[in-house]
Design an enzyme around this catalytic site. Structure first.
Site, PDB file in Angstrom:
ATOM      1  N   LYS A   1      49.876  55.714  30.801  1.00  0.00           N
ATOM      2  CA  LYS A   1      50.470  57.014  31.161  1.00  0.00           C
ATOM      3  C   LYS A   1      51.650  56.928  32.121  1.00  0.00           C
ATOM      4  CE  LYS A   1      46.463  59.925  30.598  1.00  0.00           C
ATOM      5  NZ  LYS A   1      45.450  60.717  31.279  1.00  0.00           N
TER       6      LYS A   1
ATOM      7  N   GLY B   1      46.112  46.006  37.815  1.00  0.00           N
ATOM      8  CA  GLY B   1      45.285  46.577  36.758  1.00  0.00           C
ATOM      9  C   GLY B   1      45.182  45.744  35.498  1.00  0.00           C
TER      10      GLY B   1
ATOM     11  N   ARG C   1      37.461  34.364  43.527  1.00  0.00           N
ATOM     12  CA  ARG C   1      37.879  34.869  44.847  1.00  0.00           C
ATOM     13  C   ARG C   1      37.461  33.921  45.973  1.00  0.00           C
ATOM     14  NH1 ARG C   1      36.954  41.398  44.189  1.00  0.00           N
ATOM     15  NH2 ARG C   1      38.935  41.729  43.117  1.00  0.00           N
TER      16      ARG C   1
ATOM     17  N   GLY D   1      44.849  47.482  43.340  1.00  0.00           N
ATOM     18  CA  GLY D   1      45.347  48.660  44.056  1.00  0.00           C
ATOM     19  C   GLY D   1      46.397  48.298  45.092  1.00  0.00           C
TER      20      GLY D   1
END
Ligand code: AMP
Length: 396
Positions: free
Chosen positions: A198, A354, A35, A377
């Site tokens: 999911k 993710g 980063r 996110g």
């Protein structure tokens, strides 16, 4: 959209929101400087123009309390090493001590402020706190995509005190451009590959993406909800029975919108959720009881390959098998290879959100795709079609 190149920083102080939320070991040494590396081009541009850089970031979750373990002072030497300039540090991110340190800053110098989240006002998006931050620079630069979906003081609210003297850093601009390519400007055919566990966690993305893509590959654990909804037998595979109606609705909408949906036709099934389980390749609609699908099968991979190789713009979000276990990682690795091939053939490929980023890094595809998003996110919210507050604050 204003970027750094629209500004000359000579004799100016750039207040730069970076994402230096890096992992530290027990001796407070930085274990992964990615980063920091990612923010380097922005910082160098400011310095080379003859300006100075005031860097602000959060580290961990101090929840508004001063916590010496989460002081950004720990990373100062690493930032100095990466940028190649000795970085000064100040023990607060607002107030007299910070303002004094900024006033003393000379062109070519870098100042790192203490952890923003030592003040509860940061995450609350407090306007008074944002105004105090705004006193620490002439031009505001946001280069932290990972927090662009948060309306925090340093990521969003502070921008209103800079009227037209604000812009995206190079990293954030690249992220925005990559997402734009997939969502709006990419060459057709556009393909989205959605995997993961999911349906419920991907539903908003699927609904939003149906308007943008020509092909949709659905893989991973989500497969079984779609298969069972259409009358297949999924054995003990992961399945959200309460989302079956939704799955049918998605298929109907896809048809109406001329989106070709590709769902696995065969799977590698296991008799246990473990790397050492017994396995067999079975038809996805005939998984025996006691068995669960944990990876894509060979026929499926052939179909996916064909779709991937004819696509010109590819978004990949989510693994198509339980890649954490070696026995069920082959499908995800094969997929990465096809995307690599398509990219070499001129397609634009974006991986984001993710676990797909973890998978891409683990299997060494990082340099083979066109772009790997750094913001989990923030990336997911962009794909859901939301306007990120940190981005709106600069554009607006
Ligand atoms: P997500 O965070 O939604 O992208 O989900 C990623 C997770 O989905 C990974 O940890 C995978 O192990 C898991 N996953 C992928 N395929 C399956 C499957 N067939 N059964 C269970 N979990 C799966």
């Amino acid at each position: 959209m204003k970027t750094l190149n629209d500004f000359n920083f000579e004799n100016k102080k750039a207040l730069i929101r970076v994402d230096f939320n890096v992992p530290l070991d027990e001796d407070f040494k930085v274990t992964d400087a990615n980063r920091i590396e990612a923010a380097k081009p922005t910082i160098i541009k400011v310095l080379e123009d003859g300006g100075s850089a005031v860097l602000m970031s959060h580290l961990g979750r101090p929840k508004g309390q001063k916590n010496p373990d989460l002081s950004l002072e720990h990373i100062c030497s690493k930032v100095s090493e990466v940028i190649g300039v000795t970085v000064k540090f100040v023990s607060d991110c607002v107030g007299d001590v910070a303002e004094k340190a900024v006033a003393e800053l000379q062109p070519g110098e870098i100042l790192l402020l203490e952890n923003l989240r030592f003040h509860a006002e940061e995450e609350k998006g407090d306007e008074g706190f944002a105004e105090k931050l705004s006193k620490l620079g002439d031009i505001y630069v946001n280069d932290a995509f990972g927090t662009a979906h948060r309306a925090h003081a340093s990521t969003t609210i502070v921008a209103k005190f800079f009227t037209d003297k604000k812009c995206f850093g190079f990293l954030l601009a690249k992220e925005i451009e990559a997402i734009e390519k997939v969502m709006r400007t990419g060459e057709k055919p556009v393909l989205a590959i959605l995997g993961g566990a999911k349906v419920s966690s991907k539903i908003t993305i699927i609904e939003n993406i149906l308007d943008k893509v020509d092909h949709l590959i659905i893989g991973g654990g989500m497969t079984y909800t779609f298969v069972k909804a259409q009358g297949g037998q999924v054995g003990d595979s992961i399945c959200e029975d309460d989302k079956m109606d939704l799955a049918m609705e998605i298929l109907k909408q896809a048809k109406e919108k001329n989106v070709e949906v590709h769902i696995p036709v065969d799977v590698l099934a296991a008799d246990d959720f473990s790397n050492d389980a017994k396995t067999q390749v079975v038809d996805v609609t005939k998984i025996p009881d006691g068995w669960q699908g944990l990876d894509a099968g060979p026929k499926t991979l052939e179909i996916f390959k064909e779709v991937i190789l004819k696509s010109k713009t590819i978004l990949w979000n989510g693994p198509i098998g339980v890649f954490e276990m070696e026995s069920f990682a082959k499908g995800t690795i094969a997929l990465g290879n096809y995307i690599d091939e398509a990219t070499q053939g001129g397609a634009f490929s974006l991986v984001g959100g993710g676990d797909s980023v973890a998978a891409v890094k683990q299997f060494g595809f990082e340099d083979k795709v066109s772009y790997v998003s750094t913001g989990g996110g923030a990336m997911l919210e962009s794909l859901e079609g939301k306007t990120l507050p940190g981005i709106a604050a600069i554009i607006g």
